[in-house]
Design a protein around this motif. Structure first.
Motif, PDB file in Angstrom:
ATOM      1  N   SER A 306       0.825  -1.210   0.000  1.00 58.01           N
ATOM      2  CA  SER A 306       0.000   0.000   0.000  1.00 58.01           C
ATOM      3  C   SER A 306       0.861   1.263   0.000  1.00 58.01           C
ATOM      4  CB  SER A 306      -0.925  -0.007   1.218  1.00 58.01           C
ATOM      5  OG  SER A 306      -0.171  -0.016   2.423  1.00 58.01           O
ATOM      6  N   TYR A 307       1.996   1.228   0.696  1.00 57.62           N
ATOM      7  CA  TYR A 307       2.900   2.392   0.712  1.00 57.62           C
ATOM      8  C   TYR A 307       3.463   2.632  -0.689  1.00 57.62           C
ATOM      9  CZ  TYR A 307       6.857   5.383   1.866  1.00 57.62           C
ATOM     10  OH  TYR A 307       7.770   6.424   1.896  1.00 57.62           O
ATOM     11  N   ALA A 308       3.830   1.548  -1.376  1.00 56.33           N
ATOM     12  CA  ALA A 308       4.359   1.703  -2.728  1.00 56.33           C
ATOM     13  C   ALA A 308       3.301   2.235  -3.687  1.00 56.33           C
ATOM     14  CB  ALA A 308       4.898   0.364  -3.228  1.00 56.33           C
ATOM     15  N   LYS A 309       2.042   1.919  -3.435  1.00 58.78           N
ATOM     16  CA  LYS A 309       0.953   2.402  -4.287  1.00 58.78           C
ATOM     17  C   LYS A 309       0.473   3.795  -3.888  1.00 58.78           C
ATOM     18  CE  LYS A 309       0.242  -1.415  -6.762  1.00 58.78           C
ATOM     19  NZ  LYS A 309       0.261  -1.464  -8.243  1.00 58.78           N
ATOM     20  N   GLY A 310       0.988   4.320  -2.781  1.00 49.24           N
ATOM     21  CA  GLY A 310       0.528   5.619  -2.296  1.00 49.24           C
ATOM     22  C   GLY A 310      -0.870   5.564  -1.716  1.00 49.24           C
ATOM     23  N   MET A 311      -1.238   4.423  -1.133  1.00 43.35           N
ATOM     24  CA  MET A 311      -2.575   4.228  -0.577  1.00 43.35           C
ATOM     25  C   MET A 311      -2.468   3.865   0.894  1.00 43.35           C
ATOM     26  SD  MET A 311      -4.249   2.041  -3.728  1.00 43.35           S
ATOM     27  CE  MET A 311      -5.899   2.093  -3.066  1.00 43.35           C
ATOM     28  N   GLN A 312      -3.571   4.015   1.601  1.00 42.91           N
ATOM     29  CA  GLN A 312      -3.627   3.732   3.028  1.00 42.91           C
ATOM     30  C   GLN A 312      -4.772   2.774   3.313  1.00 42.91           C
ATOM     31  OE1 GLN A 312      -4.029   7.189   5.479  1.00 42.91           O
ATOM     32  NE2 GLN A 312      -4.269   6.026   7.398  1.00 42.91           N
ATOM     33  N   ILE A 313      -4.512   1.780   4.172  1.00 42.52           N
ATOM     34  CA  ILE A 313      -5.531   0.809   4.566  1.00 42.52           C
ATOM     35  C   ILE A 313      -5.892   1.060   6.018  1.00 42.52           C
ATOM     36  CG2 ILE A 313      -6.142  -1.625   4.770  1.00 42.52           C
ATOM     37  CD1 ILE A 313      -4.063  -2.281   2.691  1.00 42.52           C
ATOM     38  N   ASP A 314      -7.170   1.348   6.280  1.00 40.38           N
ATOM     39  CA  ASP A 314      -7.665   1.589   7.639  1.00 40.38           C
ATOM     40  C   ASP A 314      -8.606   0.465   8.036  1.00 40.38           C
ATOM     41  OD1 ASP A 314      -6.288   4.002   7.881  1.00 40.38           O
ATOM     42  OD2 ASP A 314      -7.904   5.105   6.883  1.00 40.38           O
ATOM     43  N   LEU A 343      -5.954  -2.617  -4.113  1.00 47.41           N
ATOM     44  CA  LEU A 343      -4.681  -1.897  -4.224  1.00 47.41           C
ATOM     45  C   LEU A 343      -4.237  -1.766  -5.673  1.00 47.41           C
ATOM     46  CD1 LEU A 343      -2.746  -3.491  -1.212  1.00 47.41           C
ATOM     47  CD2 LEU A 343      -3.523  -1.123  -1.389  1.00 47.41           C
ATOM     48  N   ASN A 344      -4.437  -2.790  -6.454  1.00 49.64           N
ATOM     49  CA  ASN A 344      -3.906  -2.805  -7.815  1.00 49.64           C
ATOM     50  C   ASN A 344      -4.801  -2.101  -8.826  1.00 49.64           C
ATOM     51  OD1 ASN A 344      -1.597  -4.257  -7.078  1.00 49.64           O
ATOM     52  ND2 ASN A 344      -2.635  -6.224  -7.344  1.00 49.64           N
ATOM     53  N   TYR A 345      -6.119  -2.089  -8.589  1.00 50.46           N
ATOM     54  CA  TYR A 345      -7.015  -1.650  -9.653  1.00 50.46           C
ATOM     55  C   TYR A 345      -7.975  -0.520  -9.270  1.00 50.46           C
ATOM     56  CZ  TYR A 345      -5.443  -6.084 -11.584  1.00 50.46           C
ATOM     57  OH  TYR A 345      -4.671  -7.113 -12.034  1.00 50.46           O
ATOM     58  N   GLN A 347      -7.375   2.534  -8.127  1.00 52.93           N
ATOM     59  CA  GLN A 347      -6.869   3.866  -8.476  1.00 52.93           C
ATOM     60  C   GLN A 347      -7.356   4.919  -7.486  1.00 52.93           C
ATOM     61  OE1 GLN A 347      -7.367   4.921 -12.624  1.00 52.93           O
ATOM     62  NE2 GLN A 347      -7.280   2.775 -13.279  1.00 52.93           N
ATOM     63  N   GLY A 348      -7.500   4.512  -6.224  1.00 55.07           N
ATOM     64  CA  GLY A 348      -7.895   5.443  -5.185  1.00 55.07           C
ATOM     65  C   GLY A 348      -6.734   5.736  -4.257  1.00 55.07           C
ATOM     66  N   SER A 349      -7.073   6.348  -3.124  1.00 57.57           N
ATOM     67  CA  SER A 349      -6.042   6.724  -2.151  1.00 57.57           C
ATOM     68  C   SER A 349      -6.257   6.068  -0.800  1.00 57.57           C
ATOM     69  CB  SER A 349      -6.021   8.250  -1.973  1.00 57.57           C
ATOM     70  OG  SER A 349      -7.279   8.712  -1.494  1.00 57.57           O
ATOM     71  N   GLU A 350      -7.381   5.427  -0.597  1.00 57.23           N
ATOM     72  CA  GLU A 350      -7.689   4.885   0.726  1.00 57.23           C
ATOM     73  C   GLU A 350      -8.578   3.659   0.594  1.00 57.23           C
ATOM     74  OE1 GLU A 350      -9.764   6.337   4.930  1.00 57.23           O
ATOM     75  OE2 GLU A 350      -9.284   7.785   3.354  1.00 57.23           O
ATOM     76  N   ILE A 351      -8.315   2.682   1.451  1.00 57.51           N
ATOM     77  CA  ILE A 351      -9.129   1.470   1.530  1.00 57.51           C
ATOM     78  C   ILE A 351      -9.568   1.301   2.974  1.00 57.51           C
ATOM     79  CG2 ILE A 351      -9.213  -1.029   1.227  1.00 57.51           C
ATOM     80  CD1 ILE A 351      -7.057  -0.748  -0.893  1.00 57.51           C
ATOM     81  N   ASP A 352     -10.867   1.171   3.179  1.00 60.50           N
ATOM     82  CA  ASP A 352     -11.423   0.986   4.520  1.00 60.50           C
ATOM     83  C   ASP A 352     -11.904  -0.449   4.671  1.00 60.50           C
ATOM     84  OD1 ASP A 352     -11.455   3.774   5.742  1.00 60.50           O
ATOM     85  OD2 ASP A 352     -12.502   4.138   3.846  1.00 60.50           O
ATOM     86  N   VAL A 353     -11.440  -1.088   5.736  1.00 62.10           N
ATOM     87  CA  VAL A 353     -11.893  -2.434   6.088  1.00 62.10           C
ATOM     88  C   VAL A 353     -12.750  -2.296   7.337  1.00 62.10           C
ATOM     89  CG1 VAL A 353     -11.236  -4.782   6.667  1.00 62.10           C
ATOM     90  CG2 VAL A 353      -9.796  -3.428   5.134  1.00 62.10           C
TER      91      VAL A 353
END
Length: 440
Positions: A306-314, A343-345, A347-353
Motif C-alpha cells: 500500500s505504501y508503494a501504491k501511495g494508498m492507506q488501509i484503515d 490496491l492494484n485496480y 486507483q484510489g487513495s484509501e481502503i477501509d476495512v
C-alpha cells in the motif's frame, strides 16, 4: 462446516404423478357431488313443483266433468277436499294458493292448495319416496361410474409409474453419488432394473458410461494433485530451511523476515489449494480466534504494498466482536485477494476495512467498476467473474469457491449506493466499490 450444497428436487417424478392422480380424483368427486346436488335441486325445485301444479289443474278439470270425482289417492300423492269445514289436520295451517311446504302426517311435505267455486282442494305429495328414487337411479349409477373411472385411473397410474419409475430411480442414484468415495464403489446404476423399458435401459447404459469416464478423470486429477503437492512442498521446505540458516548466520533482517513470511504464506496457499482440489477441506484445522486480529495482521503484511501504491488501509474493528471459529489460511486468502485487487485496480487513495457483526466491508474510493446491466449490486458468481478487471494471485474464481466452501456470500456494491441505503456505515459518499463478505 465445509459443505457443498446441492439443489435437491422437492418433488420427484413419482410424487408428481401421485399428486396429479389424486388431484384428478378430487376434481372428479367434487364434480359428481356438485352434479348430484344440482340434479336434486332441479328435480325438487322445478320438476316436482310443475308436476304438482299440473296435478291440481287436472283435478279441477275432473271436477268440472264430474262433481263427485275422487281425490288422487296413490302411494306418492293423496289429498283433502272440503267446502266450509276445514279438516282437523289442516286447521292450524296457513294455506295459500299454489305449491308450498307444510308439516303434515309427521313429516315436512310438498303440498299444493287451490280454491274454486267454494271448493277447497289440498294435495299432499309423498316426497320421501321420490328421494329414494333419486338416490337409487341417480346416485347408484354415478357411484358405479365413479368406481369404474377410479379403477381406470388407478390402472393408468400403475402403468405410468411402472414406465417412469426406472427413470426416477436412475435420477435418484445419479443425485446421490458420493464422489468423495466413488473410487471405492461399483457403478451406482448396476442394480437398477429398467422393467423392459428400452428408453430407460439406454439411459442407464449412458449413465454408467458417463460415471466410468468421470470416475477415471477424478482419479487422474487426484493423482496429479498428489504429485503437485509433493513437488511444491519440497522446494518450499528447502527455501524455508535456507532462510533460517541465513537468519542464524547473518542475524535478523527485514528481508529475511519478509521472505520467511512469504514462504509460510505459500505453504498455506498450497495446502489450501490442494485441499480444495481434492475436495478434502475438512482436513484443515479451524481455530477459535478474533477475526479482527487476522485482518489486522493482513493489513500489516500489505503495508509495504500500500505504501508503494501511495494508498492507506484503515481497519475499523467491531467493539462488540466475539471469538469466531475460522480457518485462518482460507480466510486470509479471501481477504488478501480482495485487498490486493483494491490496491492494484481501484486507483484510489484509501481502503477501509469495516468489521461488523456478521459481515466485513472492503471499501475503496477509486473509480469503481461497471457492474453488469448497470446494477448497483452484484453477487460474486460465475457471471460476475466475466468482468474485464482481473484479480491478483488466485483470482476471483478462488474467492468465490472459498466463500462457497466456508458458507459465506460475497456481493459487490457501488459505494455511493451502499452508503445511501445503509446508515450504519461511517464512510464518506465518494465514488468507488464496496465488497461485502457475509459471514455464516
Amino acid at each position: 462446516m465445509f459443505k457443498l450444497f446441492r439443489d435437491k428436487r422437492a418433488h420427484p417424478l413419482g410424487e408428481v404423478f401421485n399428486r396429479y392422480y389424486w388431484l384428478q380424483i378430487a376434481l372428479i368427486a367434487m364434480s359428481i357431488v356438485i352434479g348430484i346436488g344440482c340434479s336434486a335441486w332441479v328435480i325438487k325445485g322445478t320438476l316436482l313443483k310443475t308436476a304438482l301444479e299440473q296435478e291440481m289443474s287436472h283435478y279441477w278439470q275432473r271436477l268440472e266433468r264430474d262433481p263427485n270425482a275422487d281425490l288422487p289417492d296413490t302411494k306418492n300423492l293423496y289429498g283433502y277436499r272440503w267446502d266450509t269445514q276445514t279438516p282437523a289436520k289442516l286447521q292450524n295451517m296457513q294455506l295459500h294458493e299454489g305449491v308450498s311446504r307444510h308439516f303434515i302426517d309427521g313429516k315436512e311435505r310438498m303440498t299444493v292448495y287451490g280454491e274454486r267455486n267454494g271448493q277447497h282442494v289440498f294435495l299432499v305429495f309423498g316426497e320421501s319416496n321420490v328421494n329414494k328414487l333419486i338416490w337409487l337411479f341417480g346416485l347408484a349409477p354415478l357411484m358405479v361410474s365413479l368406481f369404474v373411472l377410479y379403477s381406470l385411473l388407478w390402472w393408468w397410474n400403475r402403468r405410468a409409474r411402472r414406465y417412469f419409475s426406472p427413470i426416477t430411480r436412475l435420477a435418484n442414484a445419479l443425485e446421490n453419488i458420493d464422489w468423495e468415495h466413488q473410487n471405492k464403489e461399483a457403478s451406482p446404476f448396476q442394480d437398477i432394473s429398467t422393467d423392459a423399458n428400452m428408453e430407460a435401459e439406454y439411459l442407464k447404459q449412458a449413465l454408467e458410461k458417463y460415471h466410468q469416464v468421470l470416475s477415471e478423470f477424478i482419479n487422474r486429477e487426484r493423482e496429479f494433485t498428489g504429485d503437485v503437492s509433493h513437488e511444491l512442498r519440497t522446494p518450499l521446505t528447502i527455501l524455508k530451511g535456507n532462510v533460517q540458516l541465513c537468519q542464524t548466520r547473518y542475524g535478523d533482517n527485514k528481508s529475511f523476515t519478509r521472505l520467511q513470511n512469504t514462504i509460510e504464506d505459500m505453504q498455506l496457499l498450497v495446502d489450501t489449494l490442494l485441499a480444495i482440489a481434492r475436495n478434502t477441506t475438512n482436513t484443515l484445522t479451524a481455530e477459535n480466534t478474533m477475526l479482527s486480529d487476522l485482518l489486522d495482521e493482513l493489513v500489516q503484511d500489505l503495508n509495504s504494498v500500500s505504501y508503494a501504491k501511495g494508498m492507506q488501509i484503515d481497519l475499523q474493528k467491531d467493539p462488540d466482536e466475539k471469538i469466531r471459529q475460522i480457518y485462518p489460511s482460507m480466510t486470509k486468502m479471501v481477504f488478501s485477494n480482495i485487498l490486493r485487487n483494491a490496491l492494484n485496480y481501484s486507483q484510489g487513495s484509501e481502503i477501509d476495512v469495516v468489521l461488523q457483526k456478521n459481515k466485513v466491508l472492503i471499501a475503496d474510493n477509486g473509480i469503481g467498476i461497471h457492474l453488469p446491466n448497470d446494477a448497483k449490486v452484484q453477487e460474486l458468481s460465475n457471471r460476475q467473474l466475466q468482468l474485464p478487471v482481473k484479480g491478483h494471485g488466485i483470482g476471483l474464481q478462488l474467492v468465490q469457491k472459498l466463500c462457497t466452501q466456508l458458507g459465506w456470500r460475497v456481493e459487490l456494491f457501488d459505494r455511493q449506493y451502499y452508503i445511501s441505503t445503509h446508515q450504519d456505515v461511517n464512510l464518506s459518499a465518494t465514488t468507488g466499490l464496496i465488497v461485502v463478505v457475509y459471514l455464516n
